[in-house]
Design a protein around this motif. Structure first.
Motif, mmCIF file in Angstrom:
data_model
loop_
_atom_site.group_PDB
_atom_site.id
_atom_site.type_symbol
_atom_site.label_atom_id
_atom_site.label_comp_id
_atom_site.label_asym_id
_atom_site.label_seq_id
_atom_site.Cartn_x
_atom_site.Cartn_y
_atom_site.Cartn_z
ATOM 1 N N GLU A 1 0.831 -1.199 0.000
ATOM 2 C CA GLU A 1 0.000 0.000 0.000
ATOM 3 C C GLU A 1 0.869 1.254 0.000
ATOM 4 O OE1 GLU A 1 -2.916 0.265 3.029
ATOM 5 O OE2 GLU A 1 -4.259 -1.192 2.082
ATOM 6 N N ASN A 2 0.288 2.362 -0.469
ATOM 7 C CA ASN A 2 0.980 3.643 -0.492
ATOM 8 C C ASN A 2 0.699 4.419 0.783
ATOM 9 O OD1 ASN A 2 2.090 3.322 -3.107
ATOM 10 N ND2 ASN A 2 0.119 3.872 -4.000
ATOM 11 N N TYR A 3 1.725 5.160 1.234
ATOM 12 C CA TYR A 3 1.609 5.949 2.464
ATOM 13 C C TYR A 3 2.155 7.351 2.222
ATOM 14 C CZ TYR A 3 0.414 1.646 4.822
ATOM 15 O OH TYR A 3 -0.220 0.491 5.201
ATOM 16 N N LEU A 4 1.633 8.274 3.007
ATOM 17 C CA LEU A 4 2.051 9.667 2.934
ATOM 18 C C LEU A 4 2.695 10.047 4.267
ATOM 19 C CD1 LEU A 4 1.946 12.440 1.406
ATOM 20 C CD2 LEU A 4 -0.189 12.859 2.633
ATOM 21 N N LEU A 5 3.948 10.495 4.218
ATOM 22 C CA LEU A 5 4.659 10.975 5.399
ATOM 23 C C LEU A 5 4.802 12.478 5.293
ATOM 24 C CD1 LEU A 5 6.375 10.506 7.996
ATOM 25 C CD2 LEU A 5 8.375 10.325 6.479
ATOM 26 N N THR A 6 4.303 13.195 6.279
ATOM 27 C CA THR A 6 4.435 14.649 6.312
ATOM 28 C C THR A 6 4.900 15.077 7.694
ATOM 29 O OG1 THR A 6 2.124 14.972 6.973
ATOM 30 C CG2 THR A 6 2.598 14.983 4.614
ATOM 31 N N PHE A 7 5.617 16.181 7.752
ATOM 32 C CA PHE A 7 6.004 16.763 9.036
ATOM 33 C C PHE A 7 6.429 18.200 8.817
ATOM 34 C CE2 PHE A 7 9.589 14.534 7.214
ATOM 35 C CZ PHE A 7 10.638 15.434 7.289
ATOM 36 N N TRP A 8 6.383 18.972 9.892
ATOM 37 C CA TRP A 8 6.853 20.351 9.893
ATOM 38 C C TRP A 8 8.158 20.407 10.686
ATOM 39 C CZ3 TRP A 8 4.473 24.361 7.311
ATOM 40 C CH2 TRP A 8 3.194 24.070 6.777
ATOM 41 N N TYR B 1 9.136 27.356 10.399
ATOM 42 C CA TYR B 1 8.640 26.008 10.140
ATOM 43 C C TYR B 1 8.335 25.832 8.652
ATOM 44 C CZ TYR B 1 8.193 24.215 14.907
ATOM 45 O OH TYR B 1 8.456 23.731 16.170
ATOM 46 N N ASP B 2 8.834 24.737 8.093
ATOM 47 C CA ASP B 2 8.580 24.385 6.711
ATOM 48 C C ASP B 2 8.026 22.968 6.684
ATOM 49 O OD1 ASP B 2 8.427 24.529 4.010
ATOM 50 O OD2 ASP B 2 10.583 24.489 3.626
ATOM 51 N N MET B 3 7.251 22.643 5.646
ATOM 52 C CA MET B 3 6.613 21.332 5.559
ATOM 53 C C MET B 3 7.380 20.434 4.614
ATOM 54 S SD MET B 3 2.694 20.374 4.531
ATOM 55 C CE MET B 3 1.989 18.783 4.988
ATOM 56 N N ALA B 4 7.567 19.180 5.001
ATOM 57 C CA ALA B 4 8.143 18.154 4.136
ATOM 58 C C ALA B 4 7.073 17.105 3.873
ATOM 59 C CB ALA B 4 9.362 17.517 4.783
ATOM 60 N N THR B 5 6.968 16.649 2.633
ATOM 61 C CA THR B 5 5.958 15.682 2.229
ATOM 62 C C THR B 5 6.601 14.614 1.364
ATOM 63 O OG1 THR B 5 4.257 17.399 2.219
ATOM 64 C CG2 THR B 5 3.749 15.358 1.066
ATOM 65 N N TYR C 1 10.654 19.583 15.398
ATOM 66 C CA TYR C 1 9.720 18.792 14.592
ATOM 67 C C TYR C 1 8.325 18.934 15.184
ATOM 68 C CZ TYR C 1 14.020 16.361 13.154
ATOM 69 O OH TYR C 1 15.275 16.057 12.697
ATOM 70 N N ASP C 2 7.332 18.971 14.320
ATOM 71 C CA ASP C 2 5.946 19.015 14.785
ATOM 72 C C ASP C 2 5.048 18.382 13.724
ATOM 73 O OD1 ASP C 2 3.910 19.460 16.535
ATOM 74 O OD2 ASP C 2 3.830 21.636 16.266
ATOM 75 N N GLN C 3 3.916 17.861 14.185
ATOM 76 C CA GLN C 3 2.907 17.256 13.307
ATOM 77 C C GLN C 3 3.527 16.210 12.371
ATOM 78 O OE1 GLN C 3 -0.473 17.919 13.505
ATOM 79 N NE2 GLN C 3 0.131 18.999 15.360
ATOM 80 N N VAL C 4 4.309 15.291 12.942
ATOM 81 C CA VAL C 4 4.850 14.182 12.162
ATOM 82 C C VAL C 4 3.728 13.175 11.964
ATOM 83 C CG1 VAL C 4 6.628 12.407 11.999
ATOM 84 C CG2 VAL C 4 7.116 14.566 13.178
ATOM 85 N N ARG C 5 3.345 12.949 10.701
ATOM 86 C CA ARG C 5 2.224 12.056 10.470
ATOM 87 C C ARG C 5 2.502 11.104 9.327
ATOM 88 N NH1 ARG C 5 -3.052 12.993 10.576
ATOM 89 N NH2 ARG C 5 -3.712 11.935 8.707
ATOM 90 N N LEU C 6 2.055 9.858 9.556
ATOM 91 C CA LEU C 6 2.120 8.821 8.535
ATOM 92 C C LEU C 6 0.699 8.325 8.323
ATOM 93 C CD1 LEU C 6 3.955 7.019 6.726
ATOM 94 C CD2 LEU C 6 3.930 5.352 8.590
ATOM 95 N N ALA C 7 0.205 8.406 7.097
ATOM 96 C CA ALA C 7 -1.189 8.062 6.818
ATOM 97 C C ALA C 7 -1.272 7.220 5.555
ATOM 98 C CB ALA C 7 -2.026 9.329 6.661
ATOM 99 N N VAL D 1 15.085 11.870 7.905
ATOM 100 C CA VAL D 1 13.921 11.165 8.436
ATOM 101 C C VAL D 1 13.843 9.841 7.687
ATOM 102 C CG1 VAL D 1 11.425 11.174 8.692
ATOM 103 C CG2 VAL D 1 12.717 13.283 9.036
ATOM 104 N N VAL D 2 13.726 8.736 8.435
ATOM 105 C CA VAL D 2 13.817 7.402 7.855
ATOM 106 C C VAL D 2 12.596 6.575 8.261
ATOM 107 C CG1 VAL D 2 15.206 5.302 7.671
ATOM 108 C CG2 VAL D 2 16.328 7.519 7.990
ATOM 109 N N LEU D 3 12.024 5.854 7.301
ATOM 110 C CA LEU D 3 11.011 4.847 7.594
ATOM 111 C C LEU D 3 11.671 3.482 7.533
ATOM 112 C CD1 LEU D 3 7.933 6.155 5.561
ATOM 113 C CD2 LEU D 3 8.376 6.398 8.013
ATOM 114 N N VAL D 4 11.572 2.697 8.608
ATOM 115 C CA VAL D 4 12.197 1.378 8.702
ATOM 116 C C VAL D 4 11.093 0.329 8.656
ATOM 117 C CG1 VAL D 4 13.698 -0.120 10.058
ATOM 118 C CG2 VAL D 4 14.047 2.358 10.097
#
Length: 272
Positions: free
Chosen positions: A94-101, A148-152, A185-191, A121-124
């Motif tokens: 499945e596809n996932y979206l990682l975002t954070f500020w 603060y800047d957003m990474a997606t 870091y703030d609002q680190v989300r994986l959806a 930032v690493v997903l293991v």
């Protein structure tokens, strides 16, 4: 050395197509990461575990992008830091979206890694038995980020993956000459990310934009659109040559579009 590459566009080779998407990509509203907003305070905050050598300070701070708290990581010289989220369940393929500020004080003033300071930032990913299935790594800018800047990032889970952890990494080398380094870091989300839906009869724009310059070749390929593709052969083209470019058009109205392409690599076992 550049690998032998065949550029393929629009799921088949050599064709660029734009489809207006009446149903936009759907993002699951639930964050799979516990305490990704760091509103549960602490040092370290609940849901996150320090890993690796000591030397850095990881704690929540009342300097958030939104809400009441954010994560603050302070690194002396030299030091390293790694903060890992609790494992969260995923579905293989499945596809996932990682975002954070994030924002950064100090960091490498020259804007490159040789200045001695970097963050990632690493997903293991792992399977049901805990066996590692690889990592998805995202490097953050080397220089300071005053606001603060957003990474997606979007990523597909490996086919056998059942869980993933998110790592917030940073390091400062011995010879780092810059000011003290602090990361927020703030609002680190994986959806979960559902695919965009193409309407039954979309309007379609098609551009044949194969390039034959700079020693690129137009070759026959049975999998390609109209049976041809652009080929770049290692040693015969300059490094970093673009395999296609354009189209420079403004005929599409404002809206959501779906663009697909395919890149074939003859040998992916060698270093680039």
């Amino acid at each position: 050395m550049m690998r032998t590459l065949i550029l393929t566009l629009a799921a088949l080779l050599g064709l660029l197509s734009l489809f207006p998407a009446t149903a936009a990509t759907t993002v699951d509203p639930d964050n799979l990461l516990r305490n990704g907003d760091f509103e549960e305070g602490g040092a370290p905050p609940p849901g996150w575990t320090p890993e690796g050598p000591p030397g850095a300070t990881c704690q929540t701070t009342p300097q958030p992008f939104t809400g009441l708290r954010a994560l603050r990581v302070s690194l002396p010289t030299p030091s390293s830091s790694s903060l890992a989220s609790d494992p969260c369940p995923v579905t293989g393929g499945e596809n996932y979206l990682l975002t954070f500020w994030y924002r950064a004080e100090g960091m490498s003033t020259k804007g490159h890694l040789s200045d001695g300071c970097a963050s990632t930032v690493v997903l293991v990913w792992s399977d049901a038995e805990g066996k590692g299935l690889g990592r998805s790594l995202y490097s953050l800018p080397y220089g300071p980020v005053p606001d603060y800047d957003m990474a997606t990032f979007t990523v597909a889970a490996p086919a056998s993956a059942t869980q993933v952890r998110c790592l917030l990494n940073a390091f400062v080398l011995q010879d780092y000459p810059g000011p003290p380094t602090t990361l927020y870091y703030d609002q680190v989300r994986l959806a979960r990310l559902a695919p965009a839906l193409v309407p039954p009869q979309p309007r379609q724009w098609t551009y044949l934009n194969r390039q034959a310059g700079s020693n690129l070749q137009i070759v026959d390929d049975p999998e390609a659109a109209e049976g041809q593709a652009t080929l770049a052969v290692a040693g015969k083209v300059a490094n970093y040559i673009g395999l296609t470019w354009g189209q420079y058009t403004a005929e599409q109205p404002v809206g959501d579009y779906l663009v697909t392409f395919r890149l074939k690599v003859k040998d992916n076992t060698k270093a680039a």
